[in-house]
Design a protein around this motif. Sequence first.
Motif, PDB file in Angstrom:
ATOM      1  N   HIS A  88      43.521  39.654  35.792  1.00  0.00           N
ATOM      2  CA  HIS A  88      42.776  39.228  36.976  1.00  0.00           C
ATOM      3  C   HIS A  88      41.294  39.524  36.773  1.00  0.00           C
ATOM      4  O   HIS A  88      40.911  40.234  35.851  1.00  0.00           O
ATOM      5  N   GLU A  89      40.490  38.965  37.630  1.00  0.00           N
ATOM      6  CA  GLU A  89      39.048  39.146  37.567  1.00  0.00           C
ATOM      7  C   GLU A  89      38.607  40.071  38.696  1.00  0.00           C
ATOM      8  O   GLU A  89      39.165  40.034  39.789  1.00  0.00           O
ATOM      9  N   VAL A  90      37.612  40.890  38.404  1.00  0.00           N
ATOM     10  CA  VAL A  90      36.983  41.712  39.434  1.00  0.00           C
ATOM     11  C   VAL A  90      35.515  41.295  39.488  1.00  0.00           C
ATOM     12  O   VAL A  90      34.800  41.374  38.488  1.00  0.00           O
ATOM     13  N   ILE A  91      35.107  40.835  40.657  1.00  0.00           N
ATOM     14  CA  ILE A  91      33.727  40.395  40.875  1.00  0.00           C
ATOM     15  C   ILE A  91      33.032  41.465  41.706  1.00  0.00           C
ATOM     16  O   ILE A  91      33.511  41.830  42.777  1.00  0.00           O
ATOM     17  N   SER A  92      31.918  41.975  41.190  1.00  0.00           N
ATOM     18  CA  SER A  92      31.141  42.975  41.907  1.00  0.00           C
ATOM     19  C   SER A  92      29.688  42.511  41.935  1.00  0.00           C
ATOM     20  O   SER A  92      29.046  42.393  40.898  1.00  0.00           O
ATOM     21  N   SER A 127      28.471  41.491  38.298  1.00  0.00           N
ATOM     22  CA  SER A 127      29.281  41.948  37.177  1.00  0.00           C
ATOM     23  C   SER A 127      30.651  41.286  37.296  1.00  0.00           C
ATOM     24  O   SER A 127      31.273  41.332  38.358  1.00  0.00           O
ATOM     25  N   LEU A 128      31.082  40.662  36.211  1.00  0.00           N
ATOM     26  CA  LEU A 128      32.410  40.048  36.159  1.00  0.00           C
ATOM     27  C   LEU A 128      33.239  40.806  35.135  1.00  0.00           C
ATOM     28  O   LEU A 128      32.832  40.937  33.982  1.00  0.00           O
ATOM     29  N   SER A 161      32.556  50.791  36.146  1.00  0.00           N
ATOM     30  CA  SER A 161      31.928  51.097  37.435  1.00  0.00           C
ATOM     31  C   SER A 161      31.917  49.876  38.352  1.00  0.00           C
ATOM     32  O   SER A 161      32.009  50.014  39.568  1.00  0.00           O
ATOM     33  N   GLY A 162      31.840  48.679  37.772  1.00  0.00           N
ATOM     34  CA  GLY A 162      31.925  47.458  38.572  1.00  0.00           C
ATOM     35  C   GLY A 162      33.279  47.326  39.238  1.00  0.00           C
ATOM     36  O   GLY A 162      33.388  46.945  40.400  1.00  0.00           O
TER      37      GLY A 162
END
Length: 190
Positions: free
Chosen positions: A100-104, A119-120, A167-168
């Motif tokens: 999965h992707e985490v978008i911050s 940050s992706l 950290s993102g």
Amino acid sequence: MLYLASQSPRRRQLLEQIGVEFQVVDVNVPEQRALAEAPREYVSRVAREKALAGYAALNDPQAVVLGADTEVVLDDEVFGKPADAADAAAMLRRLSARVHEVISTIWLVGRKGEWSDTSLSRVRMPELDDAVIAAYIATGEPFGKAGAYAIQGHGAKLVEHLDGSHSGVMGLPVFETARLLRAHGVIRHG
């Protein structure tokens, strides 16, 4: 003076970790994805709205406000914070054995303008059986966390591979934040 428009203890911890002086400004921004809004645009909009709300609440033209939002995305679906244990289990089952992707996204707002960075990260979880999911939920850690896991805690055991910013995934991409703060004179180095 830098203000953080967030009550997140993780965001405070990450700013403190890099030696940034700041105060917290309390904001209440609805986190509701609009119909047909792309995940990346949604995360950016919420982070910007937090920063703008914080700036407006302060009534201080010298203030600079940092807003942030982080979401877990799988198959174009945004996984927010779980409502309860059943919701957390359903999220973790969907993330099991998948990437999965985490978008911050962070926004910096002050009298001189508005700036952002994103940050992706891509996170792979191993196959999670019901016993592993139940044990993790029993820690209480999934609640209040996008995607129902915390990479900085027990949830680290659920992360098989991370391509991106640790950290993102926690909620505040430190590299991007420091770069943005330096570029706009909030910090001098670091």
